[in-house]
Enzyme design. Structure first.
Site, PDB file in Angstrom:
ATOM      1  N   GLY A 270      48.386  96.401 100.539  1.00 25.39           N
ATOM      2  CA  GLY A 270      49.713  96.000 101.130  1.00 25.39           C
ATOM      3  C   GLY A 270      49.798  94.927 101.688  1.00 25.39           C
ATOM      4  O   GLY A 270      50.849  94.483 102.369  1.00 25.39           O
ATOM      5  N   GLN A 271      48.607  94.202 101.934  1.00 25.42           N
ATOM      6  CA  GLN A 271      48.680  93.075 102.978  1.00 25.42           C
ATOM      7  C   GLN A 271      49.582  91.798 102.010  1.00 25.42           C
ATOM      8  O   GLN A 271      49.588  91.827 100.832  1.00 25.42           O
ATOM      9  CB  GLN A 271      47.305  92.625 102.953  1.00 25.42           C
ATOM     10  CG  GLN A 271      46.505  93.322 103.876  1.00 25.42           C
ATOM     11  CD  GLN A 271      44.989  92.868 103.887  1.00 25.42           C
ATOM     12  OE1 GLN A 271      44.669  91.922 103.643  1.00 25.42           O
ATOM     13  NE2 GLN A 271      44.325  94.181 103.671  1.00 25.42           N
ATOM     14  N   VAL A 272      50.145  91.218 103.157  1.00 24.75           N
ATOM     15  CA  VAL A 272      51.359  90.237 102.519  1.00 24.75           C
ATOM     16  C   VAL A 272      50.770  89.348 101.349  1.00 24.75           C
ATOM     17  O   VAL A 272      51.299  89.178 100.461  1.00 24.75           O
ATOM     18  CB  VAL A 272      51.690  89.191 103.659  1.00 24.75           C
ATOM     19  CG1 VAL A 272      52.520  88.464 103.115  1.00 24.75           C
ATOM     20  CG2 VAL A 272      52.125  90.123 104.784  1.00 24.75           C
TER      21      VAL A 272
END
Lengths: 187, 881
Positions: free
Chosen positions: A71-73
């Protein structure tokens, strides 16, 4: 529905393998959700996912292959590579993170408008995770904040969950299994 | 043909599925990866096809690669072991081509720490190929664990991967030293070997640490023979750095010697090889190593025999006496069924053997020379070349052998090496000249290699006119005009013109032939023929000299650059060739006796940059400095870097002298070796000697540790030439700032001024002169007399030198001129010699020097200089005084 039909559908279900995509912002609990769903001997200590992970679990004779996306940018743009060949989406939301609900909505919007998802009746399961947190929003409030009611061409369902303890997960997966099986039967 | 191939395919059983693969269709197939459920068999084959294509050199675009890569990531859902391992390979291949490869990090770390041993090693390798420096921190913990893993394959994979990672993140890998230490005591041979490799790599910049490591390991024996081999190599490196201590006194050498008695053959060979290759080896140390190799010569294993004889072959060049002991064993190997071994044995014997055995050995080689590959034939040719230098009297036998080899089938490299050998024999041995040229003439009668034919024609043009009977070569040359391709015809026409220019009695005949060549269908040939015909029939001896005998002396890359510039910016003036810098001829590196062969391990030794190229790169570099623009004319000559400090001081300074026709640019290259200082506004103060004038200085703004910067000083040469040879006192001046050694950031903004004394800098005559190769020095000398050159003569007694060789060497270095007609080589046993030199003084003035030397008490020299101006001639005569 005759006995024979039931048997055959059961038979077909037995062999069924489905693929689902697990998305959501970082630190919303995707890997933890999956960790709980997996069989006991596969459990790992959860840490931030880099890229993606493939996990497998079973529910009601349906074998799930879950693509646990990071889910990291910097990895969010990777999600779209996998929209085309999944049969359901699990969207995990941190219900205590009010600040980033706007980001969640943005990402959801991108997902819904992507050419690979827009025409399909992909069932989407929302987990309003971390319901045990003190300042958690209720699932109803999240649904209205994200304006989920406007999604009309896809079946969706939201349920509150606590992935660490496993509360609420089975209910959601049950719903997703049903939806996917229906989709398959219709084909 | 098609039928044949079909038949062959049938025999192969179904043919090769990888034949005739097409990239687009394979990538199309790769879409199968997206299907659920995954079909492992099918996907494995497709992955193999992709890998095959990449390994065949097919180029994948970034989009294609990325698409394939993402499709491949979906295969992680399959639990098929074979497919997963193929995926790892795919990731490794695509890691440099595709974007966002980092997304499989989690999947790979999971496999790497998982239970399936078959996955773990491969996953580590794949993981390290996708990781960049910033991500390495994230997987550091797993890597440390993997290095000390109980599974040998995993540990090895982690160690080798760490070695690869040092290239992108050396600092991180350095932190894994403890784990690598632990892996070093592993029982597994490979793990131990790889662990030593990593440890050495981490410490290799720290000499003390390496010494410690080596001392520890040489005392406690390592189990793994591979690790011992590596240790031997490290020890040798230390020994080479040790300096001039006798080998026998070094404890490190004791270790190498002990390894000669190791139980593993690999280690024994490595040790012997190491001893043999050490620079300081004396016969005493060599003896045990050679006797080990001698034992290997009679080993039943071909690999050992080959290794031994190959090493002996190499030793034979540096220590022929030591190898003589093995002659008997080598004789036995001549009949070895492995031709490579036999060839090496014979060539070794040729190097060590006596003159009497040459005939016998040559006969033996000729029995199987047609059976060995070109590569080994070249080895034989090299050996013959060395032999010719050693036994000049044997040139008849050897030359015949070479010409027989020339007539055989063979590739260009092989033929070129034979031609090279014959040419070098001709140059070394005047007696062999006529026969050698005759063999070459015969060779070009039937030579399919254009480049060789052209070279030989050029040689004939140069050497032919000076033989007793020049006319006999003309037929061979003219035949080429009739029979060959355009390029060869051109070369033949040029060669004929040489005959016409140098042999007046043949001139009428040559003119007739050239007139016929004017009918040629090729433009270039016709142009050349017309050009030479008119010059030769013009009866203008100075034209004949300038345009035919004396060839173009400018440096070709500079000429090219000057011409491009001229074409790009058209000016009404004509192009002036005298502005193009003259190129010095490449140093003639005719090998010394006994070292005459290139060893077969690296037949193409690393060639130093040719002077012409180096000068050209300096010219480009100087032109790119805005402060120096416009440069005062074109660069005439750049000297080699001169060291102005000791090599291990705080600041290492070297100076390169760039000479222009009236100006001099001094380039000081400064290296700051202090890790805790930052230098700013660095300059060089020169004490200018009389006559010189400093026009400009370009300082270097900033130098942190380990950096090299340049300071330039532009000077004008004195009007009075005799003052131009002079000495400069030089001082480095700069502002010092203390800084943090790790970050390189200065601690304070304020620095203090400091100076640093440099050694004196000499501007010599040789800095102002370029070597010029005169094909026909005598003609040039005569010509100079005609063209109102000044002549100056003087006599000196050189008391400091004791032999003629030494005198010749000194004169050549002092004057910086090119010896002509091989007068720098001394015939043996003479007490008098004439040295002929040619050069060009800055400004484009030709200078010729004749030095008559006689050996008496010291060496007496009568020097005659011919130069266009009195001043130059005086300068040159005084330079030797």
């Amino acid at each position: 529905m005759g006995l024979l039909d039931k048997l055959s559908s059961l038979f077909r279900l037995k062999k069924r393998e489905v693929k689902v995509l697990v998305v959501g912002l970082n630190n919303s609990g995707k890997s933890t959700v999956l960790n709980h769903l997996k069989s006991d001997d596969d459990k790992i200590t959860v840490e931030p996912t880099v890229g993606l992970n493939v996990e497998k679990f079973k529910h009601n004779n349906v074998g799930f292959t879950a693509l646990d996306m990071s889910g990291q940018v910097r990895y969010r743009e990777v999600w779209e590579h996998y929209y085309s060949d999944c049969e359901g989406i699990i969207f995990v939301i941190d219900s205590s993170d009010r600040l980033r609900l706007a980001v969640v909505q943005e990402e959801l919007e991108l997902l819904l408008q992507h050419p690979d998802t827009v025409g399909k009746r992909l069932p989407i399961l929302f987990f309003a995770n971390k319901m045990d947190a003190r300042d958690a929003l209720s699932s109803v409030k999240i649904a209205s904040a994200l304006n989920l009611h406007r999604i009309i061409n896809k079946p969706w369902h939201i349920c509150a969950s606590n992935a660490v303890k496993g509360e609420g997960l089975d209910e959601g997966i049950e719903w997703l299994t049903q939806q996917i099986c229906e989709n398959i039967r219709k084909e | 043909m098609a039928f044949k191939r079909d038949k062959k395919e049938e025999e192969d059983g179904g043919g090769n599925i990888f034949l005739n693969l097409e990239k687009t269709s394979v990538l199309q197939e790769a879409r199968t990866f997206n299907e659920t459920p995954v079909n492992p068999r099918k996907c494995t084959i497709i992955l193999s096809k992709i890998l095959y294509l990449i390994n065949q050199g097919e180029q994948l675009g970034t989009t294609e690669a990325t698409e394939t890569f993402f499709a491949m990531t979906k295969l992680f859902q399959s639990r098929d072991v074979i497919l997963r391992r193929m995926v790892y390979l795919g990731i490794k291949e695509l890691s440099s081509l595709a974007e966002d490869v980092i997304i499989v990090t989690s999947s790979l770390t999971k496999d790497m720490t998982g239970k399936e041993d078959l996955y773990r090693a491969a996953a580590i390798r794949a993981l390290c190929s996708i990781t960049d420096g910033s991500m390495l921190q994230a997987i550091e913990r797993y890597m440390k664990q993997a290095i000390v893993d109980r599974n040998a394959a995993v540990s090895s994979a982690a160690l080798v991967s760490s070695l690869h990672m040092t290239r992108i993140a050396g600092d991180v890998v350095k932190r894994w030293v403890n784990e690598a230490q632990e892996a070093l005591i592993s029982d597994n041979v490979m793990v131990q070997y790889h662990a030593l490799g990593v440890l050495y790599h981490i410490r290799k910049s720290d000499r003390l640490a390496v010494t410690k490591l080596v001392t520890k390991l040489t005392r406690s024996p390592l189990k793994s023979p591979f690790a011992v081999c590596l240790l031997i190599r490290i020890v040798c490196k230390l020994l080479e750095e040790e300096g001039d201590v006798a080998l026998s006194e070094s404890p490190l050498f004791d270790f190498v010697e002990k390894c000669l008695r190791h139980k593993s053959e690999t280690v024994i060979y490595e040790a012997a090889h190491a001893v043999v290759n050490l620079r300081r080896t004396t016969p005493r140390e060599l003896a045990p190593a050679v006797s080990v190799l001698q034992l290997f010569c009679s080993s039943p294993k071909p690999a050992l025999r080959f290794a031994a004889v190959r090493t002996l072959n190499k030793v034979a060049m540096s220590h022929p006496a030591a190898v003589t002991a093995c002659n008997l064993d080598l004789e036995n190997l001549i009949s070895d069924s492995n031709r490579s071994i036999a060839t090496l044995a014979i060539t070794t014997l040729l190097k060590t053997g006596a003159e009497s055995s040459v005939d016998r050995l040559m006969k033996q080689i000729s029995t199987f020379v047609s059976e060995i590959s070109d590569e080994f034939k070249v080895v034989v040719v090299q050996a013959i070349r060395a032999l010719c230098l050693k036994f000049p009297r044997k040139h008849g036998v050897l030359m015949n052998f070479l010409s027989a080899m020339l007539r055989d089938e063979g590739g260009l490299e092989y033929k070129a090496s034979i031609a090279d050998t014959i040419i070098s024999i001709i140059e070394e041995n005047p007696d062999a000249k006529e026969t050698g040229l005759a063999h070459l003439c015969e060779f070009i009668e039937d030579c399919e290699h254009t480049s060789l034919a052209v070279r030989i024609l050029h040689l004939l043009g140069k050497e032919g006119p000076r033989t007793k009977q020049p006319s006999r070569y003309i037929r061979f040359i003219y035949n080429r005009v009739i029979l060959e391709s355009a390029v060869v015809r051109c070369a033949a026409v040029a060669a004929m013109a040489q005959f016409g220019a140098s042999c007046p009695d043949l001139l009428p005949n040559i003119l007739v032939l050239l007139a016929r060549c004017q009918m040629d269908c090729d433009d270039e040939t016709r142009d050349r023929a017309t050009f030479y015909y008119h010059i030769l029939s013009g009866d203008q001896p100075q034209f004949i000299y300038h345009y035919i005998v004396d060839h173009l002396q400018v440096s070709i890359p500079s000429l090219e650059r000057a011409l491009t510039q001229y074409v790009a910016n058209p000016t009404p003036e004509q192009f002036d060739i005298s502005t193009v810098p003259v190129s010095a001829p490449e140093p003639t590196n005719v090998p010394e006796k006994g070292h005459g062969t290139v060893d077969i391990a690296n037949p193409v030794a690393v060639q130093p940059e040719t002077p012409a190229k180096a000068a050209e790169s300096y010219a480009v570099k100087l032109a790119s400095i805005p402060e120096l623009a416009p440069l005062p004319g074109s660069l005439f000559r750049s000297s080699d870097p001169v060291q102005l400090t000791e090599s291990e001081t705080e600041y290492v300074v070297k100076c390169i002298k760039h000479c222009f026709s009236d100006h001099l640019i001094l380039q000081f290259n400064i290296l700051n070796t202090l890790s805790d200082t930052l230098l700013e506004s660095i300059g060089v103060t020169l004490e200018e000697p009389e006559g010189y004038e400093i026009l400009k200085e370009v300082a270097c703004p900033k130098l942190s540790c380990g950096e090299t910067g340049s300071v330039y000083v532009l000077l004008k040469f004195p009007e009075d030439l005799s003052l131009s040879v002079s000495t400069f006192g030089a001082t480095l001046k700069f502002v010092v700032k203390d800084c943090d050694p790790t970050t390189g950031e200065p601690d304070t903004d304020e620095g203090y001024h400091d100076t640093y004394m440099l050694e004196d800098l000499d501007v010599l005559l040789s800095d102002q002169v370029v070597r010029v190769m005169k094909g026909n020095w005598g003609a040039a000398w005569e010509q100079a007399e005609g063209e109102s050159f000044f002549e100056l003569e003087d006599t000196y007694v050189l008391t400091s030198v004791t032999s003629l060789e030494q005198a010749i060497q000194n004169i050549v270095v002092f004057l910086g001129m090119q010896p002509a007609e091989r007068t720098d080589r001394l015939p043996q046993g003479k007490s008098a010699h004439t040295l002929l030199l040619a050069g060009m003084f800055r400004g484009g003035h030709d200078v010729l020097v004749r030095a008559k030397l006689a050996l008496a008490e010291g060496v007496t020299m009568q020097i005659t200089v011919r130069a266009p101006s009195q001043e130059i001639a005086e300068l040159i005569t005084s330079a030797l005084g």
